[in-house]
Write a protein that holds these residues in place. Structure first.
Motif, PDB file in Angstrom:
ATOM      1  N   THR A  50      44.200  43.111  26.308  1.00 35.24           N
ATOM      2  CA  THR A  50      44.972  44.313  26.634  1.00 35.24           C
ATOM      3  C   THR A  50      45.338  44.350  28.113  1.00 35.24           C
ATOM      4  O   THR A  50      46.473  44.662  28.483  1.00 35.24           O
ATOM      5  CB  THR A  50      44.175  45.567  26.258  1.00 35.24           C
ATOM      6  OG1 THR A  50      43.839  45.527  24.866  1.00 35.24           O
ATOM      7  CG2 THR A  50      44.977  46.831  26.554  1.00 35.24           C
ATOM      8  N   GLY A  51      44.374  44.041  28.960  1.00 29.86           N
ATOM      9  CA  GLY A  51      44.645  44.009  30.397  1.00 29.86           C
ATOM     10  C   GLY A  51      45.685  42.970  30.751  1.00 29.86           C
ATOM     11  O   GLY A  51      46.555  43.207  31.604  1.00 29.86           O
ATOM     12  N   MET A  52      45.632  41.803  30.098  1.00 27.52           N
ATOM     13  CA  MET A  52      46.615  40.755  30.369  1.00 27.52           C
ATOM     14  C   MET A  52      48.016  41.203  29.963  1.00 27.52           C
ATOM     15  O   MET A  52      48.982  41.005  30.712  1.00 27.52           O
ATOM     16  CB  MET A  52      46.240  39.485  29.616  1.00 27.52           C
ATOM     17  CG  MET A  52      47.172  38.308  29.890  1.00 27.52           C
ATOM     18  SD  MET A  52      46.920  36.918  28.778  1.00 27.52           S
ATOM     19  CE  MET A  52      47.576  37.598  27.253  1.00 27.52           C
ATOM     20  N   LEU A  97      49.148  44.306  29.682  1.00 27.09           N
ATOM     21  CA  LEU A  97      49.613  45.366  30.572  1.00 27.09           C
ATOM     22  C   LEU A  97      50.041  44.819  31.929  1.00 27.09           C
ATOM     23  O   LEU A  97      50.997  45.303  32.534  1.00 27.09           O
ATOM     24  CB  LEU A  97      48.505  46.413  30.756  1.00 27.09           C
ATOM     25  CG  LEU A  97      48.173  47.262  29.521  1.00 27.09           C
ATOM     26  CD1 LEU A  97      46.988  48.183  29.817  1.00 27.09           C
ATOM     27  CD2 LEU A  97      49.384  48.077  29.085  1.00 27.09           C
ATOM     28  N   SER A  98      49.324  43.806  32.429  1.00 28.78           N
ATOM     29  CA  SER A  98      49.673  43.235  33.734  1.00 28.78           C
ATOM     30  C   SER A  98      50.904  42.347  33.663  1.00 28.78           C
ATOM     31  O   SER A  98      51.654  42.226  34.641  1.00 28.78           O
ATOM     32  CB  SER A  98      48.489  42.432  34.294  1.00 28.78           C
ATOM     33  OG  SER A  98      48.173  41.350  33.436  1.00 28.78           O
ATOM     34  N   MET A  99      51.153  41.723  32.503  1.00 21.72           N
ATOM     35  CA  MET A  99      52.301  40.841  32.353  1.00 21.72           C
ATOM     36  C   MET A  99      53.569  41.591  31.965  1.00 21.72           C
ATOM     37  O   MET A  99      54.680  41.086  32.181  1.00 21.72           O
ATOM     38  CB  MET A  99      52.008  39.769  31.287  1.00 21.72           C
ATOM     39  CG  MET A  99      50.945  38.775  31.685  1.00 21.72           C
ATOM     40  SD  MET A  99      51.446  37.759  33.095  1.00 21.72           S
ATOM     41  CE  MET A  99      52.812  36.848  32.385  1.00 21.72           C
ATOM     42  N   PRO A 158      55.268  44.197  33.249  1.00 25.82           N
ATOM     43  CA  PRO A 158      56.301  44.418  34.278  1.00 25.82           C
ATOM     44  C   PRO A 158      57.144  43.182  34.559  1.00 25.82           C
ATOM     45  O   PRO A 158      58.357  43.299  34.784  1.00 25.82           O
ATOM     46  CB  PRO A 158      55.487  44.840  35.508  1.00 25.82           C
ATOM     47  CG  PRO A 158      54.243  45.436  34.945  1.00 25.82           C
ATOM     48  CD  PRO A 158      53.931  44.624  33.722  1.00 25.82           C
ATOM     49  N   SER A 168      46.677  28.885  42.528  1.00 27.31           N
ATOM     50  CA  SER A 168      45.547  29.352  41.726  1.00 27.31           C
ATOM     51  C   SER A 168      44.821  28.179  41.078  1.00 27.31           C
ATOM     52  O   SER A 168      43.589  28.152  41.015  1.00 27.31           O
ATOM     53  CB  SER A 168      46.024  30.331  40.660  1.00 27.31           C
ATOM     54  OG  SER A 168      46.939  29.714  39.778  1.00 27.31           O
TER      55      SER A 168
END
Length: 274
Positions: free
Chosen positions: A17-19, A21-23, A25, A260
């Motif tokens: 879910t976090g991934m 939401l961050s992707m 945008p 990274s």
């Protein structure tokens, strides 16, 4: 066993879910770059790609000198990054592993400068730039070639990662300060360099306020200044602006993917200690 599996499923679901939401945008940025301005305002929103990307890109290239601004930004950001890595690593290494008069007081003063908002330095920086630097790349590069955060970051990393015995062995072999820095410290500081380099490059790439103040020649405009010219006085073609923004962001995404990977591999290589 069942309880541990449930916890793992909840953990992975939260990470997924976090991934997303961050992707989202970035995905939405790409979608809007392929649409028209009227599509952007449409409700319900268009969540799939359109067919206007190349049209938007061509209008960006017609409105501004994107290639020239891109090269200017690449030159400034690369120069600032290289200088920050060199000078900040020298100072951070000295603060971490060498004793000299006033060391503690200077470090406290250094930390104090990190608490001063960057906007307060605009006036003294502009006064310094009036020594013939206004309108040149020197006004962008020289004031940014050293920063307090970089020195603090390298100092903290070097203090924990560089063994004192290794430096003592180098001194016994006759190494000077610079040879200790170059042959002993630099290989160990590679993960710290990866983070600081990416952090500095992105900051210099995205800088808008300072170039807006000191640059007067359109041929030396950076990307952020050039992209701001896409905004019209009475009407703005947001699809074109977003397409230009996407072109400006792509190099940062590629840099992040490269850095990274380097950062994680170096960090994993140095994670095992005797």
């Amino acid at each position: 066993m069942m309880q541990a599996r449930v916890k793992s499923m909840i953990l992975y679901a939260g990470l997924l879910t976090g991934m997303v939401l961050s992707m989202f945008p970035f995905y939405w940025l790409i979608v809007m770059a392929t649409r028209t301005t009227s599509d952007i305002y449409r409700f319900p929103p268009q969540l799939w790609f359109g067919d206007q990307f190349w049209n938007n890109v061509m209008r960006v290239l017609q409105q501004i000198d994107f290639a020239g601004a891109f090269l200017n930004t690449l030159f400034v950001a690369s120069s600032v990054t290289l200088l920050v890595l060199f000078f900040d690593s020298l100072a951070g290494f000295a603060f971490a592993k060498f004793d000299f008069p006033g060391k503690k007081g200077l470090f406290i003063l250094l930390l104090g400068t990190m608490m001063v908002p960057s906007q307060l330095s605009l006036v003294p920086s502009f006064v310094m730039a009036t020594f013939g630097w206004v309108g040149t790349f020197k006004a962008l590069i020289i004031p940014g070639m050293v920063n307090a955060f970089g020195i603090f970051w390298i100092r903290q990393y070097a203090e924990e990662s560089i063994p004192k015995e290794l430096l003592d062995a180098g001194r016994i072999d006759g190494c000077s300060f610079f040879r200790l820095y170059w042959h002993v410290a630099l290989p160990i500081l590679r993960p710290a360099f990866a983070f600081l380099g990416a952090f500095t490059f992105i900051g210099a790439w995205n800088d808008y306020l300072w170039p807006l103040i000191v640059l007067t020649d359109e041929r030396k405009f950076t990307l952020q200044i050039a992209l701001s010219q896409l905004n019209g006085i009475y009407n703005t073609d947001y699809a074109m602006v977003i397409a230009g923004t996407l072109l400006a962001v792509l190099p940062l995404i590629l840099l992040f993917l490269f850095i990274s990977r380097q950062f994680i591999s170096d960090l994993a290589a140095g994670a095992v200690k005797d």
